[in-house]
Design an enzyme around this catalytic site. Structure first.
Site, PDB file in Angstrom:
ATOM      1  N   CYS A  22      53.047   7.036  -0.881  1.00 34.51           N
ATOM      2  CA  CYS A  22      51.944   6.805  -1.814  1.00 34.51           C
ATOM      3  C   CYS A  22      50.612   6.537  -1.119  1.00 34.51           C
ATOM      4  O   CYS A  22      49.565   6.594  -1.758  1.00 34.51           O
ATOM      5  CB  CYS A  22      52.280   5.637  -2.734  1.00 34.51           C
ATOM      6  SG  CYS A  22      53.748   5.927  -3.747  1.00 34.51           S
ATOM      7  N   HIS A  30      45.781   3.425  -6.020  1.00 34.39           N
ATOM      8  CA  HIS A  30      46.988   4.220  -6.245  1.00 34.39           C
ATOM      9  C   HIS A  30      47.685   3.752  -7.519  1.00 34.39           C
ATOM     10  O   HIS A  30      47.859   2.548  -7.750  1.00 34.39           O
ATOM     11  CB  HIS A  30      47.936   4.090  -5.058  1.00 34.39           C
ATOM     12  CG  HIS A  30      49.311   4.584  -5.368  1.00 34.39           C
ATOM     13  ND1 HIS A  30      49.561   5.878  -5.772  1.00 34.39           N
ATOM     14  CD2 HIS A  30      50.511   3.942  -5.364  1.00 34.39           C
ATOM     15  CE1 HIS A  30      50.863   6.008  -5.997  1.00 34.39           C
ATOM     16  NE2 HIS A  30      51.453   4.858  -5.754  1.00 34.39           N
ATOM     17  N   ASN A  39      53.563   7.684 -11.647  1.00 35.85           N
ATOM     18  CA  ASN A  39      53.282   7.538 -10.218  1.00 35.85           C
ATOM     19  C   ASN A  39      53.512   8.889  -9.543  1.00 35.85           C
ATOM     20  O   ASN A  39      54.645   9.338  -9.398  1.00 35.85           O
ATOM     21  CB  ASN A  39      54.194   6.472  -9.615  1.00 35.85           C
ATOM     22  CG  ASN A  39      53.978   6.278  -8.118  1.00 35.85           C
ATOM     23  OD1 ASN A  39      53.239   7.014  -7.481  1.00 35.85           O
ATOM     24  ND2 ASN A  39      54.644   5.282  -7.556  1.00 35.85           N
TER      25      ASN A  39
END
Length: 339
Positions: free
Chosen positions: A110, A257, A287
Site C-alpha cells: 500500500c 492511503h 482498498n
C-alpha cells in the site's frame, strides 16, 4: 532538478461488488462492513482481467492527460503482478507503444505509490530519464480469501498512473521532499505466507500439495496493524511537512492511503487536519493498495475539488511494514473521471 507531475489517469474494472453482494455469501452485513471500514462497494477483476490490463488502461489515460507520448521509463508498483516472473512493466510499456524503454516493477504494497514516486524522481534526478510513466496497479482481490469476512470486504482492484517530467523545484507539480521508512520486524502483521521462495524451499524442496489452502491468501492482524498505520503515517506526514517548510495550515488536501476510513480520520486528527480537507473515496473503491492514492487524486481533480495551486500532502502505509509521505503544489491538468 525536480520531478514534475504533468499527467494523471485512473481505471477501475467494470464489475462492482456491493456490501449486499458480499453478504449473500459471507457472514456479514452492509452495516458491519461500512461502520468498520467505511467501504460500501469495490470494483473487482473477472474473466481473466489482470493487473497488467488495468495498468495499460490507466497508463493510456495518464499519457492522454499529459499530451505527451515520449516516455523514457515505465515503473509499475504492484503487489499482485500477472506472474511471479517476469515483471509486468515491460509488457505494459510494449502494449502502450512505448518501445524498448527501461521498465521494471517495485513492490511495496500500500506504500507503493509514494515509494514509486520517489523512485521515478530518482530516475529523473540521476538523468536516467527525462520522462517517467509511473503506474500503481492492483488485482489484489485475487489474493484474498473470498470466504474470509475480515479481509474479503476490504480490498478492491484498480489502477492509477502519473506522467512525470524533468523540471524545476519551484514549478507547480514538482514533487517535494520525501519521507520513507520501514519496519521488517512486523512483516507478519500483513502477509501471504505461500508462493515465495521461503515456502517453496521448506521441507527439502518445492511442493504445493502440503501447503494449507489458507496460506495462499492474505493474513492480516487488524488491531496492531491499525495502531502502526496511524502512528507511522502521522510521523511520516509530519516529517514531510517539516522538510518542505509547510505547516498543517498550508495544506489544502490531505490525501492518505485508503486502507480504512478510521485510519485516515485518526491520522488527520493526530495532524490536526480538518475533516473538510481530508480526502476520502474508500466508500466507492475499497482498498486498492498502490492504486489508492492516484485514484483518489483522479477523483478530486475530475470533480473540480483539486484546483491548480492547491497544496497537497500525500501519505501511505502498508505491508512490509512500510510507509512514506511527500508534498506537491497541484498543477493545471486535464483529467477524466474513472466513474
Amino acid at each position: 532538478m525536480a520531478a514534475v507531475l504533468m499527467g494523471l489517469g485512473g481505471y477501475l474494472p467494470p464489475k462492482v461488488v456491493s456490501n449486499e453482494d458480499l453478504s449473500a455469501t459471507l457472514d456479514t452485513t452492509d452495516e458491519w462492513i461500512s461502520t468498520r471500514t467505511g467501504i460500501r462497494q469495490r470494483h473487482t477483476v473477472i474473466d481473466g482481467l489482470a493487473t497488467g490490463d488495468l495498468a495499460v488502461e490507466a497508463g493510456a489515460k495518464a499519457l492522454k492527460s499529459a499530451g505527451h507520448s515520449v516516455i523514457d521509463a515505465v515503473v509499475v508498483a504492484t503487489t499482485s503482478p500477472d506472474r511471479l516472473c517476469p515483471a509486468v512493466a515491460p509488457e505494459v510499456a510494449e502494449r502502450l507503444g512505448l518501445g524498448t524503454v527501461a521498465a521494471f516493477d517495485l513492490t511495496s504494497a500500500c506504500s507503493g505509490f509514494v515509494y514509486g514516486l520517489a523512485t521515478a524522481a530518482g530516475l529523473i534526478a540521476s538523468e536516467a530519464a527525462d520522462t517517467v510513466l509511473f503506474i500503481g496497479a492492483e488485482a489484489f482481490t485475487t489474493l484474498v480469501n473470498p470466504a474470509d469476512r475480515t479481509t474479503s470486504p476490504i480490498f478492491g482492484d484498480g489502477a492509477g498512473a502519473v506522467v512525470l517530467r524533468r523540471g524545476e523545484p519551484e514549478e507547480p507539480g514538482a514533487l517535494g521532499p520525501f519521507d520513507l521508512g520501514s519496519d521488517g520486524s512486523r512483516a507478519d502483521l500483513l502477509a501471504i505466507p505461500a508462493g515465495g521462495s521461503r515456502q517453496r524451499s521448506a521441507n527439502g524442496g518445492p511442493g504445493h500439495d502440503a501447503v494449507p489452502t489458507e496460506d495462499w491468501y492474505l493474513r492480516m492482524m487488524g488491531r496492531p496493524l491499525y495502531q502502526q498505520a496511524v502512528e507511522r503515517m502521522t510521523r511520516s506526514a509530519d516529517t514531510a511537512l517539516k522538510k518542505a517548510g509547510w505547516t498543517v495550515d498550508d495544506v489544502d488536501w490531505f490525501v492518505g492511503h485508503q486502507a480504512n476510513v478510521r485510519i485516515v480520520r485518526a491520522v488527520a486528527e493526530e495532524l490536526a487536519m480538518p475533516e473538510e480537507r481530508t480526502a476520502v473515496n474508500i466508500d466507492r473503491v475499497g482498498n486498492t493498495l498502490a492504486a489508492s492514492i492516484p485514484l483518489l487524486l483522479n477523483d478530486l481533480a475530475a470533480d473540480g475539488a483539486l484546483r491548480p495551486g492547491a497544496r497537497v500532502l500525500l501519505s501511505a502505509f502498508g505491508a512490509g511494514l512500510s510507509w512514506g509521505s511527500t508534498v506537491l503544489e497541484w498543477p493545471d491538468l486535464s483529467v477524466e473521471s474513472v466513474h
